[in-house]
Motif scaffolding. Structure first.
Motif, PDB file in Angstrom:
ATOM      1  N   LEU A  38       0.848  -1.201   0.000  1.00 34.46           N
ATOM      2  CA  LEU A  38       0.000   0.000   0.000  1.00 34.46           C
ATOM      3  C   LEU A  38       0.880   1.248   0.000  1.00 34.46           C
ATOM      4  O   LEU A  38       1.771   1.379   0.850  1.00 34.46           O
ATOM      5  CB  LEU A  38      -0.890   0.009   1.250  1.00 34.46           C
ATOM      6  CG  LEU A  38      -1.837   1.200   1.388  1.00 34.46           C
ATOM      7  CD1 LEU A  38      -3.033   1.064   0.461  1.00 34.46           C
ATOM      8  CD2 LEU A  38      -2.329   1.332   2.829  1.00 34.46           C
ATOM      9  N   ASN A  39       0.644   2.136  -0.960  1.00 34.74           N
ATOM     10  CA  ASN A  39       1.396   3.390  -1.006  1.00 34.74           C
ATOM     11  C   ASN A  39       0.940   4.283   0.151  1.00 34.74           C
ATOM     12  O   ASN A  39      -0.211   4.730   0.194  1.00 34.74           O
ATOM     13  CB  ASN A  39       1.175   4.092  -2.351  1.00 34.74           C
ATOM     14  CG  ASN A  39       2.008   5.364  -2.453  1.00 34.74           C
ATOM     15  OD1 ASN A  39       1.853   6.285  -1.649  1.00 34.74           O
ATOM     16  ND2 ASN A  39       2.903   5.419  -3.427  1.00 34.74           N
ATOM     17  N   TRP A 202      -3.616   6.563  21.829  1.00 34.23           N
ATOM     18  CA  TRP A 202      -2.369   6.155  21.188  1.00 34.23           C
ATOM     19  C   TRP A 202      -2.622   5.651  19.772  1.00 34.23           C
ATOM     20  O   TRP A 202      -3.764   5.648  19.285  1.00 34.23           O
ATOM     21  CB  TRP A 202      -1.698   5.066  22.043  1.00 34.23           C
ATOM     22  CG  TRP A 202      -2.516   3.830  22.221  1.00 34.23           C
ATOM     23  CD1 TRP A 202      -2.544   2.752  21.389  1.00 34.23           C
ATOM     24  CD2 TRP A 202      -3.459   3.541  23.273  1.00 34.23           C
ATOM     25  NE1 TRP A 202      -3.428   1.808  21.867  1.00 34.23           N
ATOM     26  CE2 TRP A 202      -4.013   2.267  23.015  1.00 34.23           C
ATOM     27  CE3 TRP A 202      -3.890   4.247  24.410  1.00 34.23           C
ATOM     28  CZ2 TRP A 202      -4.966   1.679  23.846  1.00 34.23           C
ATOM     29  CZ3 TRP A 202      -4.838   3.658  25.229  1.00 34.23           C
ATOM     30  CH2 TRP A 202      -5.364   2.386  24.948  1.00 34.23           C
ATOM     31  N   GLY A 203      -1.536   5.156  19.137  1.00 39.82           N
ATOM     32  CA  GLY A 203      -1.606   4.573  17.790  1.00 39.82           C
ATOM     33  C   GLY A 203      -1.016   3.174  17.836  1.00 39.82           C
ATOM     34  O   GLY A 203      -1.434   2.339  18.623  1.00 39.82           O
ATOM     35  N   HIS A 204      -0.011   2.913  17.017  1.00 36.12           N
ATOM     36  CA  HIS A 204       0.842   1.717  17.056  1.00 36.12           C
ATOM     37  C   HIS A 204       0.137   0.413  16.691  1.00 36.12           C
ATOM     38  O   HIS A 204       0.713  -0.412  15.996  1.00 36.12           O
ATOM     39  CB  HIS A 204       1.485   1.586  18.446  1.00 36.12           C
ATOM     40  CG  HIS A 204       2.591   0.570  18.534  1.00 36.12           C
ATOM     41  ND1 HIS A 204       3.655   0.554  17.660  1.00 36.12           N
ATOM     42  CD2 HIS A 204       2.806  -0.465  19.412  1.00 36.12           C
ATOM     43  CE1 HIS A 204       4.469  -0.446  18.002  1.00 36.12           C
ATOM     44  NE2 HIS A 204       3.977  -1.070  19.039  1.00 36.12           N
ATOM     45  N   ILE A 205      -1.095   0.201  17.144  1.00 36.85           N
ATOM     46  CA  ILE A 205      -1.731  -1.111  16.952  1.00 36.85           C
ATOM     47  C   ILE A 205      -2.529  -1.183  15.650  1.00 36.85           C
ATOM     48  O   ILE A 205      -3.082  -2.242  15.319  1.00 36.85           O
ATOM     49  CB  ILE A 205      -2.604  -1.521  18.157  1.00 36.85           C
ATOM     50  CG1 ILE A 205      -3.777  -0.555  18.361  1.00 36.85           C
ATOM     51  CG2 ILE A 205      -1.754  -1.598  19.427  1.00 36.85           C
ATOM     52  CD1 ILE A 205      -4.762  -1.013  19.457  1.00 36.85           C
ATOM     53  N   HIS A 206      -2.620  -0.068  14.914  1.00 33.22           N
ATOM     54  CA  HIS A 206      -3.274  -0.044  13.591  1.00 33.22           C
ATOM     55  C   HIS A 206      -4.685  -0.649  13.631  1.00 33.22           C
ATOM     56  O   HIS A 206      -5.073  -1.393  12.719  1.00 33.22           O
ATOM     57  CB  HIS A 206      -2.432  -0.765  12.532  1.00 33.22           C
ATOM     58  CG  HIS A 206      -1.125  -0.093  12.212  1.00 33.22           C
ATOM     59  ND1 HIS A 206      -0.650   0.022  10.923  1.00 33.22           N
ATOM     60  CD2 HIS A 206      -0.192   0.502  13.002  1.00 33.22           C
ATOM     61  CE1 HIS A 206       0.520   0.643  10.945  1.00 33.22           C
ATOM     62  NE2 HIS A 206       0.820   0.939  12.191  1.00 33.22           N
ATOM     63  N   CYS A 225      -2.737   4.173   7.110  1.00 27.74           N
ATOM     64  CA  CYS A 225      -2.402   3.261   5.994  1.00 27.74           C
ATOM     65  C   CYS A 225      -2.895   1.845   6.295  1.00 27.74           C
ATOM     66  O   CYS A 225      -4.095   1.638   6.482  1.00 27.74           O
ATOM     67  CB  CYS A 225      -0.917   3.343   5.645  1.00 27.74           C
ATOM     68  SG  CYS A 225       0.235   2.816   6.920  1.00 27.74           S
ATOM     69  N   VAL A 226      -2.007   0.889   6.354  1.00 31.76           N
ATOM     70  CA  VAL A 226      -2.383  -0.530   6.514  1.00 31.76           C
ATOM     71  C   VAL A 226      -2.978  -0.790   7.904  1.00 31.76           C
ATOM     72  O   VAL A 226      -2.498  -0.263   8.907  1.00 31.76           O
ATOM     73  CB  VAL A 226      -1.119  -1.406   6.337  1.00 31.76           C
ATOM     74  CG1 VAL A 226      -1.415  -2.860   6.630  1.00 31.76           C
ATOM     75  CG2 VAL A 226      -0.559  -1.238   4.936  1.00 31.76           C
ATOM     76  N   GLU A 239      -8.484  -5.895   7.081  1.00 35.64           N
ATOM     77  CA  GLU A 239      -9.148  -5.481   5.844  1.00 35.64           C
ATOM     78  C   GLU A 239      -9.898  -4.157   5.966  1.00 35.64           C
ATOM     79  O   GLU A 239     -10.483  -3.688   4.992  1.00 35.64           O
ATOM     80  CB  GLU A 239     -10.122  -6.582   5.403  1.00 35.64           C
ATOM     81  CG  GLU A 239      -9.367  -7.731   4.743  1.00 35.64           C
ATOM     82  CD  GLU A 239     -10.144  -9.030   4.744  1.00 35.64           C
ATOM     83  OE1 GLU A 239     -11.382  -8.971   4.793  1.00 35.64           O
ATOM     84  OE2 GLU A 239      -9.491 -10.087   4.700  1.00 35.64           O
ATOM     85  N   GLU A 240      -9.885  -3.556   7.160  1.00 33.55           N
ATOM     86  CA  GLU A 240     -10.636  -2.314   7.309  1.00 33.55           C
ATOM     87  C   GLU A 240      -9.891  -1.155   6.659  1.00 33.55           C
ATOM     88  O   GLU A 240      -8.695  -1.227   6.367  1.00 33.55           O
ATOM     89  CB  GLU A 240     -10.894  -2.041   8.788  1.00 33.55           C
ATOM     90  CG  GLU A 240     -11.950  -2.991   9.336  1.00 33.55           C
ATOM     91  CD  GLU A 240     -12.206  -2.778  10.805  1.00 33.55           C
ATOM     92  OE1 GLU A 240     -11.258  -2.991  11.578  1.00 33.55           O
ATOM     93  OE2 GLU A 240     -13.344  -2.426  11.161  1.00 33.55           O
TER      94      GLU A 240
END
Ligand SMILES: [Fe+2]
Length: 276
Positions: A38-39, A202-206, A225-226, A239-240
């Motif tokens: 994924l770009n 927070w973030g990190h866990i996508h 992104c991913v 897949e989200e």
């Protein structure tokens, strides 16, 4: 920079403060850079376009780490340019893929500030650096814990939200739980002593996460992104769609949060990849 120096934002009296969180943009030095096929600049642009087109503009943008994939000056310059174009007052903190020194050099101009203590009306936002050089997991240094304790002790009357990169809770995803915040208990001990803390995010866990525990909301926001698959033992892409999150901070100390996902991007994620 003295972390205790306050960046003051003056909201209109009685107005709600609109804050948008973006995270884990994983921008490469090269415009063609891809994560799992994924770009990452394309998905960031799709998210950021939505934020910029919003009729109800955000007052504050918080970028919560892994902003770059390769910690390159080019990746940070690209983001700074976008944040400057948006005109939204922007702040950032570091993730495991970032280099705080390179960020400081390239994400400090105009409306892009390296400040870590932000006041807006009767709200306080504290941004912590949980990154550990050359490691994927997170940890809050003694300096960071002292900074948090001091900010909370000095401003007891400010409703507070705390941002960092690494998750301080288990998210039932074995591989990610191993690379979370190692000393989460020290963070939780400080939070429990200061009743003005409303949320930790927070973030990190996508992926998304939202739990209220003893009056404090613990919140994760998906990557721009991913995505990573929830409740997965091994690494697995989800897949989200890419996402971002709004926080609405009210003058009476309440807040609301809404997760948004984009729906316009064509997916090219390579689900056969076994790591990231
Ligand atoms: Fe990360």
């Amino acid at each position: 920079m003295d972390k205790m120096s306050v960046f003051e934002i003056l909201p209109n009296q009685n107005d709600v403060i609109r804050l948008v969180q973006i995270t884990d943009s994983h921008i490469f030095s090269e415009a063609s850079g891809k994560l799992l096929g994924l770009n990452t600049r394309e998905s960031f642009e799709a998210v950021f376009e939505r934020i910029n087109k919003e009729e109800w503009r955000a007052d504050i943008l918080l970028a919560t780490g892994d902003l770059s994939q390769d910690a390159s000056p080019e990746s940070y310059q690209y983001l700074t340019q976008r944040f400057v174009q948006s005109g939204i007052q922007s702040f950032w903190l570091s993730g495991n893929h970032d280099d705080p020194d390179v960020m400081m050099e390239h994400m400090n101009e105009k409306n892009v500030s390296p400040a870590k203590l932000i006041h807006a009306g009767n709200w306080q936002i504290i941004l912590l650096d949980s990154s550990v050089r050359d490691h994927v997991h997170g940890e809050l240094s003694v300096d960071e814990l002292n900074f948090l304790e001091q900010a909370l002790s000095n401003y007891k009357d400010k409703n507070t939200i705390i941002g960092l990169h690494h998750q301080p809770v288990s998210v039932d995803c074995d591989w990610i739980d191993k690379i979370g915040l190692k000393n989460a208990n020290e963070l939780k001990a400080i939070v429990s002593r200061h009743k003005q803390v409303k949320a930790v995010f927070w973030g990190h866990i996508h992926q998304r996460y939202h739990q209220k525990i003893e009056g404090v909301e613990w919140i994760a926001t998906p990557s721009t992104c991913v995505q990573f698959r929830p409740k997965s033992k091994e690494f697995s892409a989800g897949e989200e769609a890419p996402g971002y999150r709004y926080f609405y901070l009210y003058p009476d100390g309440r807040f609301e949060t809404v997760l948004h996902r984009i729906d316009t991007l064509e997916y090219t994620v390579d689900y056969t990849v076994k790591g990231y």
